[in-house]
Design an enzyme around this catalytic site. Structure first.
Site, mmCIF file in Angstrom:
data_model
loop_
_atom_site.group_PDB
_atom_site.id
_atom_site.type_symbol
_atom_site.label_atom_id
_atom_site.label_comp_id
_atom_site.label_asym_id
_atom_site.label_seq_id
_atom_site.Cartn_x
_atom_site.Cartn_y
_atom_site.Cartn_z
ATOM 1 N N GLY A 235 0.132 6.991 9.610
ATOM 2 C CA GLY A 235 -0.001 6.241 10.853
ATOM 3 C C GLY A 235 -1.335 5.569 11.082
ATOM 4 O O GLY A 235 -1.522 4.914 12.110
ATOM 5 N N GLU A 276 -0.713 11.629 5.270
ATOM 6 C CA GLU A 276 0.241 10.847 4.458
ATOM 7 C C GLU A 276 0.153 9.359 4.772
ATOM 8 O O GLU A 276 1.104 8.773 5.296
ATOM 9 C CB GLU A 276 1.672 11.307 4.770
ATOM 10 C CG GLU A 276 1.947 12.755 4.541
ATOM 11 C CD GLU A 276 3.325 13.174 5.067
ATOM 12 O OE1 GLU A 276 3.925 12.455 5.899
ATOM 13 O OE2 GLU A 276 3.798 14.234 4.639
ATOM 14 N N PRO A 277 -0.952 8.716 4.490
ATOM 15 C CA PRO A 277 -1.050 7.293 4.837
ATOM 16 C C PRO A 277 -0.270 6.394 3.872
ATOM 17 O O PRO A 277 -0.227 6.652 2.667
ATOM 18 C CB PRO A 277 -2.551 7.008 4.717
ATOM 19 C CG PRO A 277 -3.046 8.010 3.736
ATOM 20 C CD PRO A 277 -2.178 9.225 3.840
ATOM 21 N N GLY A 278 0.341 5.394 4.438
ATOM 22 C CA GLY A 278 0.957 4.342 3.624
ATOM 23 C C GLY A 278 0.173 3.065 3.845
ATOM 24 O O GLY A 278 -0.574 2.590 3.000
ATOM 25 N N ARG A 315 9.065 -7.893 7.778
ATOM 26 C CA ARG A 315 8.409 -7.310 8.961
ATOM 27 C C ARG A 315 8.393 -8.232 10.192
ATOM 28 O O ARG A 315 8.635 -7.773 11.308
ATOM 29 C CB ARG A 315 6.986 -6.839 8.622
ATOM 30 C CG ARG A 315 6.949 -5.769 7.529
ATOM 31 C CD ARG A 315 5.584 -5.152 7.359
ATOM 32 N NE ARG A 315 5.232 -4.281 8.455
ATOM 33 C CZ ARG A 315 4.386 -4.579 9.410
ATOM 34 N NH1 ARG A 315 3.760 -5.751 9.390
ATOM 35 N NH2 ARG A 315 4.143 -3.747 10.376
ATOM 36 N N TYR A 319 10.286 -6.330 13.175
ATOM 37 C CA TYR A 319 9.373 -5.761 14.193
ATOM 38 C C TYR A 319 8.619 -6.832 14.983
ATOM 39 O O TYR A 319 7.725 -6.499 15.765
ATOM 40 C CB TYR A 319 8.309 -4.870 13.527
ATOM 41 C CG TYR A 319 8.844 -3.902 12.507
ATOM 42 C CD1 TYR A 319 9.611 -2.806 12.889
ATOM 43 C CD2 TYR A 319 8.586 -4.081 11.149
ATOM 44 C CE1 TYR A 319 10.096 -1.921 11.946
ATOM 45 C CE2 TYR A 319 9.071 -3.197 10.206
ATOM 46 C CZ TYR A 319 9.826 -2.118 10.614
ATOM 47 O OH TYR A 319 10.307 -1.251 9.679
ATOM 48 N N CYS A 348 19.522 -18.828 4.643
ATOM 49 C CA CYS A 348 20.387 -19.526 5.599
ATOM 50 C C CYS A 348 20.504 -18.785 6.923
ATOM 51 O O CYS A 348 21.582 -18.319 7.301
ATOM 52 C CB CYS A 348 21.763 -19.729 4.979
ATOM 53 S SG CYS A 348 21.637 -20.737 3.510
ATOM 54 N N GLU A 349 19.402 -18.605 7.591
ATOM 55 C CA GLU A 349 19.401 -18.035 8.939
ATOM 56 C C GLU A 349 18.248 -18.660 9.718
ATOM 57 O O GLU A 349 17.157 -18.847 9.167
ATOM 58 C CB GLU A 349 19.197 -16.514 8.910
ATOM 59 C CG GLU A 349 20.354 -15.783 8.278
ATOM 60 C CD GLU A 349 20.494 -14.342 8.766
ATOM 61 O OE1 GLU A 349 20.023 -14.033 9.886
ATOM 62 O OE2 GLU A 349 21.086 -13.563 8.013
ATOM 63 N N TYR A 377 5.216 -1.981 3.157
ATOM 64 C CA TYR A 377 6.522 -2.225 3.766
ATOM 65 C C TYR A 377 6.946 -3.689 3.662
ATOM 66 O O TYR A 377 7.563 -4.234 4.574
ATOM 67 C CB TYR A 377 6.537 -1.767 5.238
ATOM 68 C CG TYR A 377 6.101 -0.330 5.402
ATOM 69 C CD1 TYR A 377 6.956 0.717 5.047
ATOM 70 C CD2 TYR A 377 4.830 -0.008 5.864
ATOM 71 C CE1 TYR A 377 6.548 2.037 5.167
ATOM 72 C CE2 TYR A 377 4.413 1.311 5.983
ATOM 73 C CZ TYR A 377 5.278 2.323 5.635
ATOM 74 O OH TYR A 377 4.871 3.627 5.744
#
Ligand code: LLP
Length: 424
Positions: A235, A276-278, A315, A319, A348-349, A377
């Site tokens: 986090g 546990e960092p990502g 992302r 988000y 196509c969106e 991510y």
């Protein structure tokens, strides 16, 4: 933003790969292209050990952020442990040479098959529900486990990534401690670790301290006499936009060590402290380089169409995340003409945009753009929607570039669909 912050310095800015390097990589490997800065990843990893001064600190890289094997190997060589969340993640890191004792498997709504599959590898299981605890105990009495509790603190950059609080599916509620004890006693389970994860991209440092204190509040010797470690999850926030401040991790680390040290004195044993960092390790180290192929002026609204799209970097769509975009072919300097653009993809969106109404130095067809902070991510959440292959991935380490993941050619991608499908 609340919490302890410092402005990012010029020195910080200098850490990142130069635009010129990214252009050279784009010319060498084609676009779309992910480029990672291996030296920055190692720097971030080492930094955490300087910030959090605890002799038994273990950094478990949350590989869900990016499972690129060069990154995994690099971190292993520098002493990282690993946080895994699926059997395939466990198999991957074991194959890369991580020791089972350096891997934690966080079980989230898993099946019995998955439980047995992971258990066979010798990797420790982190259990986050009473239901799974009961099933595990029945199958593997008298074994070691880690328990995930919900820290009852809500924090994180977006509601989808806030894992604490009783509205989320994660962890055992602390009020269920008596029920936990009943099961662990019944099956003589040895609880060697306690775990919590509050959320991703936590801006408020006090919330991290609060989560720690809440978990440590139940880590009593009479309930858990065999603890070897406490895991406070990931986090750690990094700035995504240029005007965002970087958290003062020095002060943050000191406070964390203080809280943990007090706890260990009370517990009567110097335990290992896990994080546990990502994002902290890899987000800033990555850029997605794309090329503009179509410019449109829709009644004054400028749209730059690129050769990538949201399946490569989702992302912003999921988000509403902000990713800085740089025009590598026309970098900003005083006097540069600035225009507002929607930076869109080839999917196509209508929502297929990396950014809308973004001020950027004038863009021409053929220009290379970098979508910054794309190390976490982004590739790992990617897909092949519209059957566009995932990009090449290049790692730059000590000035040398390594092509780590090769993009499938269009025909290879089509072939892979046929090969992977049932034969009709
Ligand atoms: N540990 C656990 C148990 C987690 O669930 C996570 C992230 C981490 C560690 C690492 O968190 P980090 O240090 O990277 O914030 N896809 C979202 C983030 C999802 C995070 C999921 N869990 C995003 O792109 O913002």
């Amino acid at each position: 933003m609340k919490g302890e912050v410092t402005g990012s310095t010029l020195k910080e800015a200098d850490l990142f790969l130069e635009g010129e390097v990214l252009v050279n990589m784009a010319k060498k490997y084609g676009t779309p292209l992910y480029v990672y800065d291996g030296n920055l990843i190692i720097r971030r990893f080492r930094e955490l050990h300087n910030f959090i001064k605890w002799p038994k600190l273990r950094i478990l890289y949350a590989m869900k952020a990016n499972y690129n094997i060069a990154i995994l190997k690099l971190l292993k060589d520098h002493g990282a442990y690993i946080d895994t969340v699926s059997p395939a993640e466990v198999h991957l890191v074991l194959k890369l040479g991580y020791l089972p004792g350096h891997i934690l498997y966080t079980a989230n709504n898993i099946t019995d098959e998955e439980m047995h599959e992971v258990k066979k590898t010798g990797v420790l299981m982190n259990i986050g529900s009473l239901s799974r605890l009961e099933k595990y105990g029945k199958a593997y009495p008298e074994t070691e486990i880690c328990l995930r509790f919900n820290p009852d603190v809500t924090a994180g950059i977006h509601e989808y990534v806030r894992t604490g609080g009783d509205l989320t599916k994660f962890g055992i509620l602390m009020q269920d401690l008596p029920a936990v004890k009943k099961i662990t006693d019944k099956y003589h389970l040895k609880v060697i670790g306690l775990h919590e994860h509050t959320g991703s991209g936590i801006a408020e440092t006090e919330k991290v301290y609060q989560s720690m204190k809440n978990l440590l509040g139940i880590a009593k010797r009479e309930d858990f006499p065999d603890l070897r470690f406490i895991d406070f999850g990931g986090g750690f926030k990094v700035p995504y936009s240029p005007d965002e401040k970087r958290i003062n991790y020095d002060q943050f680390g000191k406070k964390i060590a203080e809280i943990f040290s007090e706890f260990c004195q009370e517990y009567g044993n110097e335990l290992e402290m896990y994080f546990e960092p990502g994002k902290y390790l890899v987000a800033e180290a990555g850029s997605l380089v794309v090329q503009v192929n179509t410019l449109k002026d829709n009644k004054g609204r400028l749209i730059a169409g690129t050769d990538s799209g949201f399946p490569h970097l989702i992302r912003p769509v999921v988000y509403g995340a902000y990713h800085e975009i740089q025009n590598l072919s026309n970098p900003f300097k005083p006097g540069t003409v600035i225009k507002k653009y929607d930076i869109c993809g080839n999917i196509c969106e209508t929502g297929d945009c990396f950014a809308t109404q973004r001020d950027l130095p004038e863009i021409k067809e053929g220009d290379f753009l970098a979508v910054k902070n794309s190390g976490a991510y982004c590739y790992s959440m990617g897909g092949i929607y519209n059957l566009r292959a995932m990009p090449n991935e290049v790692l730059i380490l000590n000035g040398r570039d390594y092509l780590v993941t090769k993009r499938l050619a269009n025909e290879e991608l089509a072939e892979s669909i046929i090969n992977g499908s049932r034969k009709f």
